[in-house]
Design a protein around this motif. Structure first.
Motif, short mmCIF file in Angstrom:
data_model
loop_
_atom_site.label_atom_id
_atom_site.label_comp_id
_atom_site.label_asym_id
_atom_site.label_seq_id
_atom_site.Cartn_x
_atom_site.Cartn_y
_atom_site.Cartn_z
N ARG A 1 -8.91 3.06 11.77
CA ARG A 1 -7.46 3.05 12.02
C ARG A 1 -6.71 2.31 10.91
O ARG A 1 -5.66 1.72 11.13
N GLY A 2 -7.25 2.38 9.69
CA GLY A 2 -6.59 1.76 8.54
C GLY A 2 -5.27 2.44 8.22
O GLY A 2 -5.09 3.63 8.47
N ALA A 3 -4.34 1.65 7.68
CA ALA A 3 -3.01 2.19 7.35
C ALA A 3 -2.35 1.28 6.33
O ALA A 3 -2.85 0.18 6.05
N ALA A 4 -1.25 1.73 5.80
CA ALA A 4 -0.46 0.90 4.90
C ALA A 4 1.01 1.24 5.08
O ALA A 4 1.36 2.42 5.21
N PHE A 5 1.83 0.20 5.11
CA PHE A 5 3.26 0.41 4.92
C PHE A 5 3.48 0.53 3.42
O PHE A 5 2.95 -0.27 2.64
N VAL A 6 4.24 1.52 2.99
CA VAL A 6 4.49 1.80 1.58
C VAL A 6 6.00 1.81 1.34
O VAL A 6 6.76 2.33 2.17
N CYS A 7 6.41 1.24 0.22
CA CYS A 7 7.84 1.21 -0.12
C CYS A 7 8.03 1.52 -1.60
O CYS A 7 7.30 1.01 -2.44
N ALA A 8 8.99 2.36 -1.89
CA ALA A 8 9.49 2.54 -3.25
C ALA A 8 10.91 2.01 -3.27
O ALA A 8 11.70 2.32 -2.38
N ALA A 9 11.23 1.20 -4.27
CA ALA A 9 12.59 0.68 -4.44
C ALA A 9 13.10 1.09 -5.81
O ALA A 9 12.39 0.97 -6.80
N ALA A 10 14.32 1.59 -5.83
CA ALA A 10 14.92 2.06 -7.09
C ALA A 10 16.13 1.20 -7.41
O ALA A 10 16.91 0.83 -6.52
N LEU A 11 16.29 0.88 -8.69
CA LEU A 11 17.47 0.19 -9.20
C LEU A 11 18.15 1.10 -10.20
O LEU A 11 17.52 1.52 -11.18
N VAL A 12 19.41 1.42 -9.92
CA VAL A 12 20.18 2.27 -10.83
C VAL A 12 21.43 1.48 -11.25
O VAL A 12 22.18 1.00 -10.40
N VAL A 13 21.57 1.30 -12.55
CA VAL A 13 22.69 0.55 -13.12
C VAL A 13 23.35 1.46 -14.15
O VAL A 13 22.67 1.99 -15.04
N PRO A 14 24.67 1.66 -14.04
CA PRO A 14 25.35 2.51 -15.02
C PRO A 14 25.05 2.07 -16.46
O PRO A 14 25.10 0.88 -16.77
N GLY A 15 24.65 3.03 -17.28
CA GLY A 15 24.38 2.75 -18.69
C GLY A 15 23.01 2.18 -18.99
O GLY A 15 22.72 1.85 -20.14
#
Length: 198
Positions: free
Chosen positions: A117-131
């Motif tokens: 019953r193995g599992a993982a919480f997974v997250c991708a985080a994006a940073l978008v800054v103009p220029g």
């Protein structure tokens, strides 16, 4: 400088705020979607967490002109071949029905022995800054799925997820304990060098 977290989830906003404060980034003021004029939000149709996070951050920048962070996260269960994955919030059909999603997962794992019953919480985080170039980082929190929910300090699948090295579920941990170890905490901390450069 204002930093928009493209979310209405007060828990996520508070988490980023705590991480920014702990890193002593006093020049950053964290805002959520409730703090800016409403704009149309595209549905999450990406095949990966990273695609969804990047799309949400880009939409936020286009609508507000502010630097934006967005995340997409979910639960990947080994015995379900990584599902519910990007479908975690709508696994039972409706979006955000935590109780139905949780019950469906428990039902699907009913015959699966504890050692599988193995599992993982997974997250991708994006940073978008103009220029500036877009940045996407990832965080993962390994653990296992138990058979009955426990705890009230969380949402989603937290009550059935026991992190590696723990006997308590994610929903039984304090906010500070979760910040230190969670998938989202790990991803957001991975953004800190980029936030410091703003």
């Amino acid at each position: 400088m204002k930093l928009l977290l493209a979310s209405r989830n007060a828990g996520k906003i508070a988490e980023l705020d705590r991480i920014v404060a702990a890193a002593e980034l006093a020049n950053l003021q964290v805002l959520g979607l409730r703090d800016v004029p409403e704009y149309p939000e595209a549905p999450e149709t990406g095949a990966t967490f990273a695609e969804n996070a990047l799309a949400k951050a880009r939409d936020a920048v286009a609508a507000t002109g502010l630097a934006a962070v967005a995340d997409d996260s979910g639960l990947a269960i080994d015995a379900l071949n990584g599902m519910p994955g990007v479908l975690s919030a709508r696994w039972s059909g409706g979006h955000g029905d935590d109780e139905a999603n949780l019950r469906l997962v428990l039902g699907q794992l009913g015959d699966v022995p504890d050692e599988r019953r193995g599992a993982a919480f997974v997250c991708a985080a994006a940073l978008v800054v103009p220029g500036r170039p877009d940045v996407v980082v990832h965080g993962e929190w390994r653990g296992r799925i138990i058979r009955e929910p426990r705890g009230t300090n969380g949402f989603g699948y937290d009550p059935i997820f026991v992190p590696d090295g723990e006997e308590r579920t994610s929903a039984e941990l304090s906010a500070q304990e979760k910040d230190a170890d969670s998938h989202r905490g790990r991803a957001l901390r991975a953004l800190l060098p980029h936030l410091r450069a703003l």
